[in-house]
Design a protein around this motif. Structure first.
Motif, PDB file in Angstrom:
ATOM      1  N   ARG A 159      61.531 -32.168  18.363  1.00 13.44           N
ATOM      2  CA  ARG A 159      62.453 -31.909  17.249  1.00 13.44           C
ATOM      3  C   ARG A 159      63.132 -30.546  17.394  1.00 13.44           C
ATOM      4  O   ARG A 159      64.335 -30.410  17.172  1.00 13.44           O
ATOM      5  CB  ARG A 159      61.696 -31.984  15.915  1.00 13.44           C
ATOM      6  N   ILE A 160      62.352 -29.527  17.788  1.00  7.24           N
ATOM      7  CA  ILE A 160      62.917 -28.184  17.960  1.00  7.24           C
ATOM      8  C   ILE A 160      63.960 -28.186  19.071  1.00  7.24           C
ATOM      9  O   ILE A 160      65.071 -27.665  18.915  1.00  7.24           O
ATOM     10  CB  ILE A 160      61.793 -27.176  18.257  1.00  7.24           C
ATOM     11  N   GLN A 161      63.594 -28.788  20.204  1.00  7.16           N
ATOM     12  CA  GLN A 161      64.516 -28.801  21.333  1.00  7.16           C
ATOM     13  C   GLN A 161      65.762 -29.623  21.022  1.00  7.16           C
ATOM     14  O   GLN A 161      66.872 -29.265  21.442  1.00  7.16           O
ATOM     15  CB  GLN A 161      63.805 -29.345  22.576  1.00  7.16           C
ATOM     16  N   GLN A 162      65.595 -30.723  20.288  1.00  9.72           N
ATOM     17  CA  GLN A 162      66.758 -31.525  19.932  1.00  9.72           C
ATOM     18  C   GLN A 162      67.714 -30.732  19.043  1.00  9.72           C
ATOM     19  O   GLN A 162      68.943 -30.848  19.162  1.00  9.72           O
ATOM     20  CB  GLN A 162      66.322 -32.801  19.216  1.00  9.72           C
ATOM     21  N   GLY A 163      67.158 -29.909  18.166  1.00  8.34           N
ATOM     22  CA  GLY A 163      68.004 -29.054  17.326  1.00  8.34           C
ATOM     23  C   GLY A 163      68.811 -28.078  18.150  1.00  8.34           C
ATOM     24  O   GLY A 163      70.029 -27.904  17.930  1.00  8.34           O
ATOM     25  N   PHE A 164      68.157 -27.416  19.124  1.00  8.07           N
ATOM     26  CA  PHE A 164      68.875 -26.498  20.010  1.00  8.07           C
ATOM     27  C   PHE A 164      69.919 -27.252  20.835  1.00  8.07           C
ATOM     28  O   PHE A 164      71.040 -26.770  21.041  1.00  8.07           O
ATOM     29  CB  PHE A 164      67.895 -25.782  20.946  1.00  8.07           C
ATOM     30  N   TRP A 165      69.524 -28.428  21.326  1.00  5.09           N
ATOM     31  CA  TRP A 165      70.412 -29.252  22.143  1.00  5.09           C
ATOM     32  C   TRP A 165      71.668 -29.607  21.349  1.00  5.09           C
ATOM     33  O   TRP A 165      72.795 -29.470  21.844  1.00  5.09           O
ATOM     34  CB  TRP A 165      69.653 -30.508  22.561  1.00  5.09           C
ATOM     35  N   ASN A 166      71.474 -30.076  20.123  1.00  5.55           N
ATOM     36  CA  ASN A 166      72.615 -30.478  19.291  1.00  5.55           C
ATOM     37  C   ASN A 166      73.551 -29.304  19.014  1.00  5.55           C
ATOM     38  O   ASN A 166      74.780 -29.431  19.073  1.00  5.55           O
ATOM     39  CB  ASN A 166      72.118 -31.053  17.962  1.00  5.55           C
ATOM     40  N   GLU A 167      72.962 -28.157  18.705  1.00  2.00           N
ATOM     41  CA  GLU A 167      73.768 -26.968  18.418  1.00  2.00           C
ATOM     42  C   GLU A 167      74.608 -26.571  19.625  1.00  2.00           C
ATOM     43  O   GLU A 167      75.808 -26.282  19.507  1.00  2.00           O
ATOM     44  CB  GLU A 167      72.856 -25.813  18.004  1.00  2.00           C
ATOM     45  N   ALA A 235      77.606 -24.511  35.071  1.00  2.00           N
ATOM     46  CA  ALA A 235      76.203 -24.787  34.765  1.00  2.00           C
ATOM     47  C   ALA A 235      75.491 -25.309  36.002  1.00  2.00           C
ATOM     48  O   ALA A 235      75.923 -26.298  36.605  1.00  2.00           O
ATOM     49  CB  ALA A 235      76.092 -25.801  33.634  1.00  2.00           C
ATOM     50  N   GLU A 236      74.422 -24.645  36.381  1.00  2.00           N
ATOM     51  CA  GLU A 236      73.545 -25.179  37.421  1.00  2.00           C
ATOM     52  C   GLU A 236      72.662 -26.253  36.796  1.00  2.00           C
ATOM     53  O   GLU A 236      72.125 -26.063  35.707  1.00  2.00           O
ATOM     54  CB  GLU A 236      72.691 -24.057  38.001  1.00  2.00           C
ATOM     55  N   MET A 237      72.506 -27.375  37.485  1.00  2.00           N
ATOM     56  CA  MET A 237      71.714 -28.476  36.958  1.00  2.00           C
ATOM     57  C   MET A 237      70.607 -28.825  37.938  1.00  2.00           C
ATOM     58  O   MET A 237      70.870 -29.185  39.092  1.00  2.00           O
ATOM     59  CB  MET A 237      72.592 -29.697  36.683  1.00  2.00           C
ATOM     60  N   GLY A 238      69.358 -28.722  37.481  1.00  2.00           N
ATOM     61  CA  GLY A 238      68.207 -29.021  38.317  1.00  2.00           C
ATOM     62  C   GLY A 238      67.695 -30.427  38.068  1.00  2.00           C
ATOM     63  O   GLY A 238      67.793 -30.956  36.967  1.00  2.00           O
ATOM     64  N   ALA A 239      67.148 -31.035  39.113  1.00  2.00           N
ATOM     65  CA  ALA A 239      66.601 -32.394  39.002  1.00  2.00           C
ATOM     66  C   ALA A 239      65.105 -32.356  39.265  1.00  2.00           C
ATOM     67  O   ALA A 239      64.658 -31.851  40.298  1.00  2.00           O
ATOM     68  CB  ALA A 239      67.286 -33.321  40.000  1.00  2.00           C
ATOM     69  N   ARG A 247      70.534 -36.506  31.806  1.00  2.00           N
ATOM     70  CA  ARG A 247      70.308 -35.886  30.491  1.00  2.00           C
ATOM     71  C   ARG A 247      71.096 -34.583  30.360  1.00  2.00           C
ATOM     72  O   ARG A 247      71.655 -34.276  29.296  1.00  2.00           O
ATOM     73  CB  ARG A 247      68.812 -35.646  30.277  1.00  2.00           C
ATOM     74  N   LEU A 248      71.144 -33.799  31.427  1.00  2.00           N
ATOM     75  CA  LEU A 248      71.907 -32.552  31.390  1.00  2.00           C
ATOM     76  C   LEU A 248      73.399 -32.823  31.232  1.00  2.00           C
ATOM     77  O   LEU A 248      74.112 -32.058  30.577  1.00  2.00           O
ATOM     78  CB  LEU A 248      71.646 -31.746  32.667  1.00  2.00           C
ATOM     79  N   CYS A 249      73.871 -33.904  31.820  1.00  2.00           N
ATOM     80  CA  CYS A 249      75.298 -34.243  31.696  1.00  2.00           C
ATOM     81  C   CYS A 249      75.637 -34.693  30.276  1.00  2.00           C
ATOM     82  O   CYS A 249      76.787 -34.542  29.840  1.00  2.00           O
ATOM     83  CB  CYS A 249      75.671 -35.329  32.698  1.00  2.00           C
ATOM     84  N   ARG A 250      74.680 -35.234  29.557  1.00  2.00           N
ATOM     85  CA  ARG A 250      74.935 -35.552  28.156  1.00  2.00           C
ATOM     86  C   ARG A 250      75.032 -34.274  27.331  1.00  2.00           C
ATOM     87  O   ARG A 250      75.803 -34.194  26.374  1.00  2.00           O
ATOM     88  CB  ARG A 250      73.826 -36.456  27.603  1.00  2.00           C
ATOM     89  N   LEU A 283      75.046 -36.670  38.682  1.00  2.00           N
ATOM     90  CA  LEU A 283      76.111 -35.739  38.314  1.00  2.00           C
ATOM     91  C   LEU A 283      77.476 -36.279  38.714  1.00  2.00           C
ATOM     92  O   LEU A 283      78.438 -36.233  37.938  1.00  2.00           O
ATOM     93  CB  LEU A 283      75.864 -34.376  38.966  1.00  2.00           C
ATOM     94  N   ALA A 284      77.577 -36.810  39.918  1.00  2.00           N
ATOM     95  CA  ALA A 284      78.858 -37.335  40.392  1.00  2.00           C
ATOM     96  C   ALA A 284      79.330 -38.497  39.521  1.00  2.00           C
ATOM     97  O   ALA A 284      80.504 -38.571  39.133  1.00  2.00           O
ATOM     98  CB  ALA A 284      78.722 -37.776  41.851  1.00  2.00           C
TER      99      ALA A 284
END
Length: 541
Positions: A159-167, A235-239, A247-250, A283-284
């Motif tokens: 829930r906490i992370q989703q809040g940060f994600w949404n913001e 943005a660097e995106m790690g897998a 998920r990072l692309c969303r 990513l592509a």
């Protein structure tokens, strides 16, 4: 009763100190319970400091029942003594424990569980000889308490992370910078650094700093640093598995993408390169779905998934080919081709062919692998609208990349080549080539390395190959934690001449002591990779 309360209080003091030790490792294992337990098993990291004396107390209570009442006092003193000498990972660690809000929540819940257990034992009226095994069990179960606490907090954390994600997501959509995402098995941080410098010379640009490449890391940078003045956000995106980048692309929908390469970095997680390719190409696919463009090294066309993607999205793909990569490109003409490249002690240089015109590129960074990184950044910068000659101009002032073949002249006249953040075979080989360049200029070459991590089944073969290569490029090998890399040490010794030296160092502290005593103005020292505490340091428990 007094002895029971004393023992319970001592146990809680011990639990706090030892809990920080275990939490330090748990944090480095990204709060992944199974990985944490596998590390414990591999490192044989089970408590001995407290357990062995407690077993002695138990044995005494069994052997002399008349002395049993004193066993609890003795056990409490043992726990306090061990707590007093426990290392503090908040201070005594290479990568210190970071007391984030999440860490504090995990520690609080784990200590709460431990306190309930301790109170129950302290109030139990059974004889000391019967209870001491349960205190020993509590000592051994502290790692389990941390993992259980983390699992119980999963819904809260979500829930906490989703809040940060949404913001962060809403802010990014509102400000609408051009989002450029970079991924790859290695090189992504370097490409991000190069591209951010080039774009930043002409337009306000924000990049995720260091190696931040996770949802919460990217969210924090967006929330705290992104402004309406920024034209570009890189943005660097790690897998860490299939679905990670999707998920990072969303979170940060990419308008432009760069995939640096595919290789055995993190091979332990993915098991095979085909899975790595699928993970990176999330990513592509996300980028072209938004009408964006993707920069790819032509070498990736050797993989079926990459070749099929490029064929299906030819108009959206910008290929970069190295001087020796024509075969991999097949019949597809690359957007950027490296015609020739080299390096000297002032940096790298190359001739790039772009849209039928040649460009002479020079950048004051080191390592031939960076030629490909520069070509990728060149293609991306031109792809988002920067004129090629302006890219060339910006590259001339490119700062060195921290801890990635960063050349640092020392006050004593020696040279330190800091490649502490590198951990892949290609980068290792490139670093050795730079060390050899310094040797040819008349310096003694000293290689300091603990090897690489997360190579899975390729660990021994990759290190053997690099050990033989190192013997041709270094006069001295300082092998840090040599038990981890026996094939590298053996291959170096087998290929080395009589004047070359191997020094086995149990840890970096020993290596630093050797360097302090033996390095002079005529030396070049390559620090190739540094290990987090869980790989280098033997946890003393």
């Amino acid at each position: 009763m007094a002895s029971s309360l004393f023992l319970g209080a001592a146990f809680l003091v011990f639990a706090v100190r030892r809990g920080l030790t275990w939490l330090h490792i748990f944090q480095q294992e990204e709060y992944d319970g199974p990985r944490f337990f596998r590390w414990m098993a591999a490192a044989r990291a089970f408590d001995k400091r407290a357990t062995l004396p407690l077993l002695a107390c138990w044995g005494a209570a069994l052997a002399a029942p008349e002395a049993a009442p004193y066993a609890k006092w003795a056990a409490g003193l043992v726990l306090l003594a061990v707590a007093a000498v426990e290392d503090n990972p908040l201070k005594a660690a290479k990568k210190k424990l970071v007391l984030t809000a999440r860490v504090k929540r995990i520690l609080s819940v784990a200590l709460g569980l431990t306190a309930v257990y301790a109170v129950a034992l302290a109030l139990c009226p059974a004889a000391p000889a019967a209870l001491l095994p349960f205190w020993i069990l509590g000592v051994q179960a502290l790692p389990l308490a941390l993992v259980a606490a983390n699992a119980s907090l999963a819904p809260v954390e979500a829930r906490i992370q989703q809040g940060f994600w949404n913001e962060a997501h809403q802010k990014l959509l509102r400000l609408a910078p051009t989002v450029i995402a970079v991924t790859g098995s290695y090189g992504k941080t370097s490409v991000k650094h190069i591209l951010a410098h080039v774009l930043g010379c002409y337009h306000p640009t924000l990049m995720t700093p260091g190696s931040i490449n996770t949802p919460m890391g990217i969210s924090r940078i967006i929330r705290e640093r992104l402004t309406d003045a920024h034209r570009f956000f890189i943005a660097e995106m790690g897998a860490y598995g299939i679905g990670s980048i999707e998920r990072l692309c969303r979170l940060a929908p990419p308008d432009f993408a760069i995939i640096t390469n595919v290789g055995p970095a993190h091979y332990e997680r993915f098991k095979d390169l085909a899975t790595v390719v699928r993970a990176k190409f999330e990513l592509a696919h996300a980028t072209v779905a938004r009408g964006g463009r993707v920069v790819l090294p032509s070498a990736l066309l050797g993989y079926d998934h990459a070749r099929d993607f490029a064929a299906a999205n030819a108009g959206a793909v910008l290929l970069c080919a190295g001087a020796d990569a024509a075969a991999a490109a097949g019949t597809t003409e690359p957007s950027v081709r490296v015609l020739e490249a080299g390096q000297d002690l002032s940096g790298i240089h190359a001739r790039l062919l772009y849209q039928g015109q040649e460009y002479a590129v020079r950048a004051p960074i080191h390592g031939m692998h960076h030629v490909d990184n520069v070509a990728l950044a060149f293609a991306a910068a031109c792809g988002v609208g920067v004129e090629p000659q302006r890219v060339v101009s910006a590259l001339r002032s490119l700062p060195q990349i921290t801890h990635r073949l960063e050349v640092k002249p020392q006050p004593d006249g020696s040279v330190l080549i800091d490649d502490a953040y590198n951990s892949n075979p290609s980068g290792f080989a490139s670093a050795l080539a730079l060390l050899d360049l310094y040797r040819k200029s008349g310096r003694r070459g000293v290689l300091v390395t603990p090897g690489m991590v997360e190579l899975g089944t390729l660990h021994d073969s990759a290190h053997a190959e690099l050990g033989a290569r190192a013997a041709a490029c270094a006069d001295v090998l300082l092998a840090v934690a040599p038990a981890r890399i026996p094939t590298l040490v053996e291959a170096f010794r087998a290929a080395a001449g009589p004047d070359q030296l191997v020094v086995e160092c149990p840890d970096f502290a020993s290596a630093r002591a050797w360097l302090a005593a033996n390095i002079g103005p005529g030396d070049a020292v390559l620090l190739e990779n540094d290990l987090p505490d869980l790989y280098e340091k033997k946890v003393r428990v």
